[in-house]
Design a protein around this motif. Sequence first.
Motif, mmCIF file in Angstrom:
data_model
loop_
_atom_site.group_PDB
_atom_site.id
_atom_site.type_symbol
_atom_site.label_atom_id
_atom_site.label_comp_id
_atom_site.label_asym_id
_atom_site.label_seq_id
_atom_site.Cartn_x
_atom_site.Cartn_y
_atom_site.Cartn_z
ATOM 1 N N PHE A 69 -6.284 -3.920 -0.589
ATOM 2 C CA PHE A 69 -6.561 -4.994 0.364
ATOM 3 C C PHE A 69 -5.566 -6.145 0.258
ATOM 4 O O PHE A 69 -5.331 -6.868 1.212
ATOM 5 C CB PHE A 69 -7.985 -5.516 0.171
ATOM 6 C CG PHE A 69 -9.029 -4.536 0.616
ATOM 7 C CD1 PHE A 69 -9.496 -4.547 1.907
ATOM 8 C CD2 PHE A 69 -9.527 -3.574 -0.258
ATOM 9 C CE1 PHE A 69 -10.437 -3.638 2.347
ATOM 10 C CE2 PHE A 69 -10.473 -2.662 0.163
ATOM 11 C CZ PHE A 69 -10.927 -2.696 1.467
ATOM 12 N N LEU A 74 -4.089 -9.567 2.655
ATOM 13 C CA LEU A 74 -5.243 -9.434 3.551
ATOM 14 C C LEU A 74 -4.871 -9.319 5.027
ATOM 15 O O LEU A 74 -5.741 -9.256 5.878
ATOM 16 C CB LEU A 74 -6.244 -10.585 3.361
ATOM 17 C CG LEU A 74 -6.853 -10.744 1.977
ATOM 18 C CD1 LEU A 74 -7.733 -11.995 1.927
ATOM 19 C CD2 LEU A 74 -7.665 -9.522 1.594
ATOM 20 N N LEU A 105 -10.847 -5.926 7.620
ATOM 21 C CA LEU A 105 -11.253 -6.044 6.211
ATOM 22 C C LEU A 105 -12.688 -5.584 6.004
ATOM 23 O O LEU A 105 -12.991 -4.854 5.057
ATOM 24 C CB LEU A 105 -11.098 -7.498 5.729
ATOM 25 C CG LEU A 105 -9.683 -8.036 5.641
ATOM 26 C CD1 LEU A 105 -9.700 -9.530 5.385
ATOM 27 C CD2 LEU A 105 -8.909 -7.309 4.561
#
Length: 190
Positions: A69, A74, A105
């Motif tokens: 991630f 992000l 996400l």
Amino acid sequence: MNTKFLSNHAESIQWPLWHILWVATILIAFWLAKAHFSYTLGNKAYFHTDETTEQVSMFASKYHVENGFFKNYLLPTFPPLGTDNDGKPISQPFVYTHYIGFPDLVLGLWLKVVGFDSIWTGRLLPLTLTTLVLLWLTFEFAAYVRSSLASCIFLSLLMIPRSLTSLSTAFHGYGYVMAFYLALIAGMLA
């Protein structure tokens, strides 16, 4: 049987049982119908909302799970699409820097838990959020107009616009934005 639901308003509204059942029936039917739609659609993009955006979101979510991630801070990684400055087709995935991809996400975190064979369940996240916000909006509207019946009618009418019903299951931002806008309205009524 009357039931009171408290709001931020000075007085509370009396809700007859049949009004409560009306609201519960609409929201449960809404959630079940959209959950069934999500299940029957399976692990593919829904082309009636915005197929490209959903495919991009699915790609970005899988990329997050497979590569981490925080690899691109992000930011979502999109599949090769479009052209470069010279007009040549883009051949490599690229990092989209316009925004932090919150829906990507969330879907990526969800896929990390349930796996890639259950992508369709990712649609249940914005759907559940939208359903809960609709419940809140229904109670705030009743308190604002001082009528549970008017609120039941209001909720029934909200089931008509396709933008609410179709977009509530979108992988990408549409599903979350729909819930956010409804929450803004409920917050203004509170």
